[in-house]
Design an enzyme around this catalytic site. Structure first.
Site, short mmCIF file in Angstrom:
data_model
loop_
_atom_site.label_atom_id
_atom_site.label_comp_id
_atom_site.label_asym_id
_atom_site.label_seq_id
_atom_site.Cartn_x
_atom_site.Cartn_y
_atom_site.Cartn_z
N HIS A 158 0.54 -1.38 -0.09
CA HIS A 158 -0.21 -0.02 -0.17
C HIS A 158 0.80 1.27 0.16
O HIS A 158 0.58 2.32 -0.19
CB HIS A 158 -1.19 -0.21 1.79
CG HIS A 158 -2.07 -1.27 1.49
ND1 HIS A 158 -2.63 -1.51 0.20
CD2 HIS A 158 -1.88 -1.99 2.42
CE1 HIS A 158 -3.37 -2.51 0.40
NE2 HIS A 158 -2.99 -3.25 1.46
N ASP A 193 -3.03 -10.46 -2.04
CA ASP A 193 -3.39 -10.17 -1.01
C ASP A 193 -4.74 -10.13 -1.43
O ASP A 193 -5.59 -9.25 -2.17
CB ASP A 193 -2.39 -9.34 -1.11
CG ASP A 193 -3.15 -8.20 1.29
OD1 ASP A 193 -3.92 -8.26 1.01
OD2 ASP A 193 -1.76 -8.88 1.36
N HIS A 195 -6.81 -6.90 0.13
CA HIS A 195 -6.48 -5.37 -0.04
C HIS A 195 -5.97 -5.09 -1.93
O HIS A 195 -4.31 -5.70 -1.88
CB HIS A 195 -6.16 -4.89 0.91
CG HIS A 195 -6.92 -4.99 1.90
ND1 HIS A 195 -6.16 -5.92 3.08
CD2 HIS A 195 -8.23 -4.88 1.73
CE1 HIS A 195 -7.19 -6.22 4.01
NE2 HIS A 195 -8.25 -5.58 3.24
N ASP A 282 -4.57 -12.62 3.59
CA ASP A 282 -5.82 -12.15 4.73
C ASP A 282 -7.47 -12.95 3.37
O ASP A 282 -8.27 -12.10 4.05
CB ASP A 282 -5.86 -10.63 4.57
CG ASP A 282 -5.16 -9.97 4.32
OD1 ASP A 282 -4.53 -10.17 2.82
OD2 ASP A 282 -4.77 -9.00 3.67
#
Length: 342
Positions: A158, A193, A195, A282
């Site tokens: 990120h 991931d 996200h 995740d």
């Protein structure tokens, strides 16, 4: 397979995250490392401490002012009256205003994209050690190892060139790809991931030499919200080298793995000389974020699919937070990957 880890990563000990309008315990904790290490021991994979590549290599991806802020910002914060133990400010840029001011609070808001990337006393040495871990793993693969695993925390995907966000400070995945590009012409990243890897996307968005493929929860409903949509395909020279494959929330093994398979098909067409895997775990049914319904079988299938490309590969740890299943999901992915990769 080699595994790389630097214990200095444990110096980053954030206290809180802002969720639901209240401060809750921060999920990105050093105890995540124990789960990964447990699985590595069971698989008899040796862990090595990375060499220090120096700060110059960080500048190949990150802005100089941002790096200085990460290195010195916390000391400046604590020198101010009434500052707390975590560097977190309330003002941030937006689409209507995006200048870098002189004032410290303003600069902090500019360099921290959201409230999920607090800076504490040990953040800089920890995120720097995390970056060196990814860099060292990449150099080992470039030096002849077929694959290496970088146990990185805090994670990185990120983080933009000049902004922290979502528990991330230095973009380990982007650094791995940039180091690889120093020796090979074409690199592919596959990010699984839950996200979206918004920082990685932004870093390579206008470049044709790095293909970025991201499988993730639909950003219409999930962080980072403002990036990760299917129509984001790259810009300029990089047009066509960014592929987002958003998956509806609460999807199961079949849907998530199908998206990964589609991404692998595009990677085959791109024909890279090296692969970087941004390994988030995740999407697990048992992850504290509880966004997807992927289990051990799903992670094993993803590992097998990625391993079947049989490319020189660096696996960089991204998300995946503490639960009883974390180490087993990790082991399932690695087992599947190594079975097909070898």
């Amino acid at each position: 397979m080699l595994a790389i880890y630097d214990p200095r990563q444990e110096l980053h000990q954030p206290l809180t995250r802002l969720a639901g309008g209240v401060f809750r315990p921060n999920l990105e904790q050093a105890d995540r490392v124990v789960s990964f290490q447990n699985a590595l021991r069971r698989m008899s994979i040796a862990t090595m401490v990375p060499a220090d590549a120096g700060d110059e290599i960080l500048h190949s991806v990150h802005d100089a002012g941002y790096l200085d802020f990460l290195a010195t910002g916390y000391a400046q914060w604590r020198a101010m009256p009434d500052s707390g133990p975590e560097l977190r400010v309330s003002a941030h840029p937006n689409i209507y205003m995006n200048r870098l001011p002189r004032n410290f609070y303003g600069r902090a808001g500019y360099y921290q994209a959201d409230a999920g990337c607090v800076i504490v006393e040990g953040t800089w040495p920890a995120c720097r050690a995390s970056a060196m871990t990814a860099i060292d793993a990449t150099k080992r693969v470039l030096g002849g190892a077929r694959t290496a695993y970088a146990l990185c925390r805090p994670p990185g995907h990120h983080a933009y060139a000049d902004k922290a966000g979502g528990f991330c400070y230095l973009n380990n995945t982007a650094l791995a790809a940039e180091v690889a590009r120093g020796s090979v012409n074409r690199v592919a990243i596959i990010d699984i991931d839950v996200h979206h890897g918004n920082g990685t996307q932004a870093i390579f968005y206008e470049r044709p030499d790095v293909l970025h493929v991201s499988v993730h929860g639909d950003p219409a409903d999930l962080y980072p919200f403002y990036a990760g949509y299917a129509d984001e395909c790259g810009r300029g020279a990089g047009e066509g080298t960014n592929l987002n494959l958003p998956v509806p929330l609460m999807s199961d093994n079949a849907a998530y793995c199908a998206a990964v398979d589609r991404g692998i098909g595009v990677i085959h067409q791109y024909a890279p000389e090296m692969l970087v895997v941004a390994l988030g775990l995740d999407a697990s049914t048992d992850d504290p974020f509880a966004c997807m319904r992927v289990d051990r079988t799903g992670f094993a299938r993803m590992g097998e699919a990625i391993g079947s490309m049989r490319l020189p590969t660096v696996i960089v740890q991204e998300g995946g937070y503490q639960s009883p299943e974390l180490e087993h999901n990790f082991e399932a992915f690695l087992t599947g990957f190594l079975h097909r990769h070898s």
